[in-house]
Every structure is written in C-alpha cells, then in structure tokens.
Design an enzyme around this catalytic site. Structure first.
Site, PDB file in Angstrom:
ATOM      1  N   GLY A  16      46.653  16.100 -17.319  1.00  0.00           N
ATOM      2  CA  GLY A  16      47.353  17.215 -17.958  1.00  0.00           C
ATOM      3  C   GLY A  16      48.067  16.858 -19.246  1.00  0.00           C
ATOM      4  CG  ASN A  18      44.501  18.110 -23.936  1.00  0.00           C
ATOM      5  OD1 ASN A  18      44.567  18.208 -25.154  1.00  0.00           O
ATOM      6  ND2 ASN A  18      43.776  17.174 -23.323  1.00  0.00           N
ATOM      7  CG  MET A  94      37.506  17.428 -14.337  1.00  0.00           C
ATOM      8  SD  MET A  94      37.024  17.356 -16.081  1.00  0.00           S
ATOM      9  CE  MET A  94      35.718  16.143 -15.989  1.00  0.00           C
ATOM     10  NE  ARG A  95      35.966  24.729  -8.872  1.00  0.00           N
ATOM     11  CZ  ARG A  95      35.009  24.829  -7.941  1.00  0.00           C
ATOM     12  NH1 ARG A  95      34.678  23.782  -7.235  1.00  0.00           N
ATOM     13  NH2 ARG A  95      34.409  25.969  -7.711  1.00  0.00           N
ATOM     14  CG  HIS A 113      33.229  18.544 -24.191  1.00  0.00           C
ATOM     15  ND1 HIS A 113      33.065  18.260 -22.850  1.00  0.00           N
ATOM     16  CD2 HIS A 113      32.366  17.741 -24.856  1.00  0.00           C
ATOM     17  CE1 HIS A 113      32.136  17.333 -22.720  1.00  0.00           C
ATOM     18  NE2 HIS A 113      31.700  16.991 -23.918  1.00  0.00           N
ATOM     19  CD  GLU A 147      23.796  27.560 -19.211  1.00  0.00           C
ATOM     20  OE1 GLU A 147      23.370  26.448 -19.563  1.00  0.00           O
ATOM     21  OE2 GLU A 147      23.295  28.642 -19.542  1.00  0.00           O
ATOM     22  CG  ASP A 149      30.673  20.674 -21.692  1.00  0.00           C
ATOM     23  OD1 ASP A 149      31.835  21.094 -21.516  1.00  0.00           O
ATOM     24  OD2 ASP A 149      30.220  19.651 -21.161  1.00  0.00           O
ATOM     25  CD  GLU A 178      40.672  16.250 -25.900  1.00  0.00           C
ATOM     26  OE1 GLU A 178      39.499  16.454 -25.587  1.00  0.00           O
ATOM     27  OE2 GLU A 178      41.509  15.785 -25.099  1.00  0.00           O
TER      28      GLU A 178
HETATM   29  C1  GRF Z   1      40.308  16.008 -22.154  1.00  0.00           C
HETATM   30  O1  GRF Z   1      39.818  14.923 -22.874  1.00  0.00           O
HETATM   31  C2  GRF Z   1      39.386  17.202 -22.273  1.00  0.00           C
HETATM   32  O2  GRF Z   1      38.640  17.203 -23.459  1.00  0.00           O
HETATM   33  C3  GRF Z   1      38.466  17.027 -21.090  1.00  0.00           C
HETATM   34  O3  GRF Z   1      39.273  16.493 -20.081  1.00  0.00           O
HETATM   35  C4  GRF Z   1      40.337  15.739 -20.667  1.00  0.00           C
HETATM   36  C5  GRF Z   1      41.606  16.186 -20.017  1.00  0.00           C
HETATM   37  O4  GRF Z   1      42.674  15.342 -20.315  1.00  0.00           O
HETATM   38  N1  GRF Z   1      37.839  18.286 -20.745  1.00  0.00           N
HETATM   39  P1  GRF Z   1      44.140  15.748 -19.849  1.00  0.00           P
HETATM   40  O5  GRF Z   1      44.085  16.047 -18.362  1.00  0.00           O
HETATM   41  O6  GRF Z   1      44.561  16.928 -20.656  1.00  0.00           O
HETATM   42  O7  GRF Z   1      44.986  14.533 -20.122  1.00  0.00           O
END
Ligand code: GRF
Length: 214
Positions: A16, A18, A94-95, A113, A147, A149, A178
C-alpha cells in the site's frame, strides 16, 4: 465556496505504498478527492494498517466466503457504494475486477502498472523488464477493463533501467514515479479533465470543459 471533494475507494492487496501517497495528497485541503474506504482481498495487507493509521474505513473481504468471483465483486461494489465511492483506484490490487464493479463504475476504475504497457503485463513486470534487458521501463496508469493491464492509457512515464539494477532497486525507482503520478491521475479524474475516445484518453487543459474531439 470550496467545492466538495470527490470520493475514492482504494482496492489493495499488499504494502500500500501507493495508497500512502494518496492518503498524503488527500490530506491537503485543496486536493479535490478524499478516500472513502480502503478494501483489501488479503487480511495481512500492510495497506490496511496504513488505512487504520490514517483513520480511514477499511474492509477485508475474504474471497473464500463467496461462491463466485462475480459474487465477490458484487460484495466489493456494495461496500464501495455504502461509502459513497465515485472513483475506484486499484493500487496494487492483484485480482481482476469483474462486471459488478466495472458496470457500476464506467470510466471510473483506474489501475496502476509498473511498466510501459503493453510491454511487460502481469505480476512480475520489473523482473521481466530486467530479464529482457530493456534500458528503459516505466509506469502506466490506465482505465481498467475486463482483462489484466489492457484498458485505455491515462498517463505513462519512463523510468530508466540502470546497469547494476536488481528487481528491488528498479522497483524502488518505479515506485517513486508511481507515487507522484497516481495522485495526479486521481486529481485529473476528480476535476473532470479526462476525456476518453475509444482507446485514447485526452487530458483537458485546466478549466477547459469542451467536448471537442481529439
Ligand atoms: C505497484 O508497483 C503497482 O504498479 C502494482 O503493484 C504495486 C503496488 O505497490 N500494480 P504498493 O502496494 O502500492 O506498495
């Protein structure tokens, strides 16, 4: 008079970082969005701790307790609605999101991504970029579709691959980018500056509400 903030729901599966970037930006009074709820498919996601520390509503929904992926996503949609969510942000979720969520939030589900899509889709994008030997990779923020990405691209940014990188050092560099761009994408959405034409997403200049074509 200050405009009311748009409400976002953040879906996570892991660390988390992000989500944290969003929490930090949303704390600024002028930021046009706030987090209404954080939802995880994993009970041990550190993002849930981050949500709690920030005093945000947090929910863990266990896929095992549902008969199908559709039923599971229906439950997530109900939680999002319960918290008044208008924009869904997949931040390390991740789903695959399915029709119950996509239909409830047309052009309002965005994913992050760690590569320049369409290169290096999937869960090991940084490792795959290193294995391929590319000199640059990057980040992509895009609208989610049914789908992995593949949806229309909102923002991309290049990240250099250094000669001595391993997966950890490359991912650290990617994450920094990011963390800057995800809040910006949310801001663009929240201020009505994203206009989608098929696969192409146009970013309107500040204050421009025109509907002209690309
Ligand atoms: C990120 O690199 C994002 O691009 C990918 O999963 C990662 C998540 O990182 N989909 P975090 O959980 O935000 O640290």
């Amino acid at each position: 008079m200050q405009k009311s903030k748009r409400v976002i729901g953040v879906l996570i599966s892991g660390s988390g970082s992000n989500l944290q970037a969003l929490i930090d930006e949303c704390s600024a009074p002028a930021f046009p969005a706030r987090i209404g709820v954080v939802i995880s498919n994993r009970s041990d996601a550190f993002g849930l701790v981050r949500a709690e520390r920030a005093g945000l509503p947090k929910v863990w929904l266990d896929r095992q307790e549902f008969d199908s992926n559709e039923a599971y996503d229906g439950a997530i949609r109900d939680k999002l609605r319960e918290h008044g969510v208008e924009l869904v942000v997949l931040a390390g979720y991740m789903r695959l999101v399915r029709s119950p969520i996509l239909d409830a939030y047309p052009e309002a589900v965005i994913n992050l991504h760690p590569s320049l899509l369409p290169s290096f889709t999937g869960a090991s994008a940084a490792r795959d970029a290193l294995d391929y030997g590319v000199k640059v990779t990057g980040i992509t923020i895009h609208f989610a579709d049914a789908e992995f990405d593949t949806g229309p691209v909102i923002i991309q940014e290049v990240v250099p691959v250094h000669q001595n990188d391993d997966e950890k050092t490359l991912l650290e560099r990617i994450h920094k980018v990011e963390h800057r761009h995800l809040p910006y994408a949310v801001k663009l959405w929240a201020t009505g500056r994203l206009q989608t034409h098929g696969r192409r997403v146009r970013i309107l200049p500040k204050g421009d509400k025109s509907r002209e074509d690309i």
